[in-house]
Enzyme design. Structure first.
Site, PDB file in Angstrom:
ATOM      1  N   ASP A 178       0.836  -1.189   0.000  1.00 26.12           N
ATOM      2  CA  ASP A 178       0.000   0.000   0.000  1.00 26.12           C
ATOM      3  C   ASP A 178       0.873   1.242   0.000  1.00 26.12           C
ATOM      4  O   ASP A 178       2.048   1.205   0.391  1.00 26.12           O
ATOM      5  CB  ASP A 178      -0.950   0.006   1.198  1.00 26.12           C
ATOM      6  CG  ASP A 178      -0.229   0.097   2.541  1.00 26.12           C
ATOM      7  OD1 ASP A 178       0.794  -0.596   2.707  1.00 26.12           O
ATOM      8  OD2 ASP A 178      -0.684   0.852   3.434  1.00 26.12           O
TER       9      ASP A 178
ATOM     10  N   GLU B   5       0.029  -0.929   5.846  1.00 25.68           N
ATOM     11  CA  GLU B   5       1.097  -0.422   6.707  1.00 25.68           C
ATOM     12  C   GLU B   5       0.997   1.075   6.908  1.00 25.68           C
ATOM     13  O   GLU B   5       1.280   1.588   7.996  1.00 25.68           O
ATOM     14  CB  GLU B   5       2.461  -0.784   6.096  1.00 25.68           C
ATOM     15  CG  GLU B   5       3.656  -0.483   6.997  1.00 25.68           C
ATOM     16  CD  GLU B   5       4.174   0.950   6.914  1.00 25.68           C
ATOM     17  OE1 GLU B   5       4.914   1.384   7.808  1.00 25.68           O
ATOM     18  OE2 GLU B   5       3.803   1.643   5.920  1.00 25.68           O
TER      19      GLU B   5
END
Length: 485
Positions: free
Chosen positions: A120, A187
């Site tokens: 991400d 994250e």
């Protein structure tokens, strides 16, 4: 009198001699007997796949409703089809949108290891799109450089691991030690459904990792003053964080009749006191070891200071504290980030609030920081309120086998470069993985130069084709060595 002068000169001469001798002895360690490992890779093909991955807008937003699930699903499907050997020959579990692979080793008595990254990315800053030299999700490859969000943070890490696993599978590598490969999807917003889920899954399976390797530091090139060589800084801990509200209370009233002090002025004094009295720190423990190792590669004068800390310790602390990057290595940092007060220009506030973020050094804790701030600024009109946060990680052993695997791998790829333990001043998914690992390391085996720094969560994120390929080679050696025994 003459004898005193002679004695003084002698003492000064002896002092100079001691300083010079200690400086001359403060040298890099003897070169390790490490053979360079040459790994042939199709660098163009590597770059093309990284380019394709960047084109998926796997953006983590603070507001969950903004997530475009199709981009995450598309990326997962693309990984499965682009790395068929990994997906077909390794065991696979998907936890929410996080991918977890298990490559069984031949010796089940050995604790497994984990190599991980996150796919991400953060959003592009609204209004900054035209400042990018190439569109941020184009994955454009121009003049040997791959452009786009995730090129450094952290799709190059995720794909680097996948490329390394593919290379080793094709080469017939059979792990002795089991290795897990984890690719997180959240994250950038704390990893609550990704890394946290993986850590919980491993705990439920009764898995305790020997060590884990996550994103973190890099191979520094030109980032440490006075050091000309590459430096592999392997982070062995990460800071915690706590946010405190400093609240000033007053009677308020009309601005036409202001008192001598108000909530605003009381708050300003409190913030000034915080700025002038940072949380105590110093060059000790992890930071001392890091600078001891790196300073051996510096020119004579700065090397002299570090070789003689008994004499120059105060000067070193002052110099390191003056630079934001090195200051963050020495102490818990103080950062006022938000202010609020009156609702109208002619109204004195009954309450003024400053929100202050502290990044907590491993020597401190949320409680100790809150207590320090309270003792420093609290009064009849000033109170302190904790918003939230988390304590720093445990400090992993930089003399353990896992650390040496990473260090040795970097020497095999880059030559006999200095390697030093470091402290991650931000946060990573290792806050979760560290709960099921004896040691948690944070390091990307990719070269980082000063001109790349603004790409992290900023504009013009990029990585060169050559540096990315070297990163893949680094992951190949780390996984190969880490699973060899």
């Amino acid at each position: 009198m003459k004898r005193l002068i002679i004695a003084g000169i002698g003492a000064i001469g002896l002092l100079i001699a001691v300083v010079v001798v200690r400086t001359l002895m403060h040298q890099p360690p003897a070169a390790t007997d490490t053979d360079r490992v040459e790994i042939e890779l199709n660098e163009r093909a590597l770059a093309e796949r990284l380019s394709q991955s960047i084109q998926f807008k796997t953006i983590s937003f603070q507001s969950p409703e903004l997530k475009d699930q199709s981009q995450f699903t598309g990326f997962i499907d693309w990984v499965h089809s682009s790395y068929p050997l990994v997906h077909s020959r390794l065991e696979y579990v998907q936890l929410n949108d996080t991918m977890l692979y298990r490559w069984p080793g031949s010796d089940s008595s050995l604790k497994p290891i984990l190599v991980t990254g996150h796919y991400d990315v953060v959003p592009v800053i609204p209004g900054s799109e035209d400042q990018w030299q190439q569109p941020p999700f184009s994955g454009a490859i121009v003049d040997g450089v791959i452009w786009g969000r995730g090129a450094l943070d952290d799709k190059s890490g995720v794909l680097g691991i996948l490329e390394a696993a593919t290379y080793l599978l094709e080469a017939g590598h059979q792990p002795v030690r089991t290795v897990y490969l984890s690719f997180g999807h959240d994250e950038e917003i704390g990893g609550p459904e990704g890394a946290a889920a993986v850590a919980a899954y491993l705990a439920d399976q009764g898995v305790q990792l020997a060590w884990s390797l996550d994103e973190g530091s890099f191979i520094f090139d030109g980032l440490i003053a006075g050091v000309d060589s590459l430096v592999a800084a392997i982070n062995v801990a990460e800071k915690g964080s706590v946010t405190l509200d400093i609240i000033a209370a007053a009677e308020g009233g009309h601005s036409s009749m202001p008192p001598k002090t108000s909530a605003i002025t009381d708050l300003a004094r409190a913030i000034t006191r915080l700025e002038e009295n940072p949380v105590p720190g110093g060059l000790e423990g992890l930071a001392a070891d890091m600078f001891d190792r790196i300073s051996r590669y510096m020119p004579f004068v700065p090397r002299m200071f570090f070789a003689n800390q008994w004499l120059f310790g105060g000067l070193i602390d002052d110099q390191l504290s003056a630079a934001p990057t090195t200051n963050a290595m020495l102490r818990t940092t103080t950062a006022p980030t938000m202010l609020s007060g009156s609702v109208k220009t002619n109204v004195l506030p009954i309450e003024a609030v400053a929100t202050v973020n502290f990044r907590i050094h491993p020597r401190d804790s949320m409680d100790s920081v809150e207590n320090y701030v309270t003792d420093l600024v609290a009064s009849d009109s000033i109170s302190v309120r904790r918003r939230g946060g988390g304590n720093p990680s445990a400090v992993s052993d930089w003399k353990a086998p896992g650390y040496e695997v990473i260090a040795q791998s970097m020497r095999e790829i880059h030559g006999d470069i200095p390697v030093a333990p470091g402290l991650m001043i931000a946060a990573s998914d290792s806050r979760h993985y560290g709960k099921v690992a004896d040691n948690a390391y944070r390091f990307n085996p990719i070269r980082l130069t000063p001109d790349l720094l603004t790409g992290f969560h900023g504009t013009n994120e990029k990585i060169s084709v050559t540096d990315y390929a070297q990163g893949v080679r680094g992951y190949i050696r780390i996984i190969a060595q880490g699973t060899a025994k």
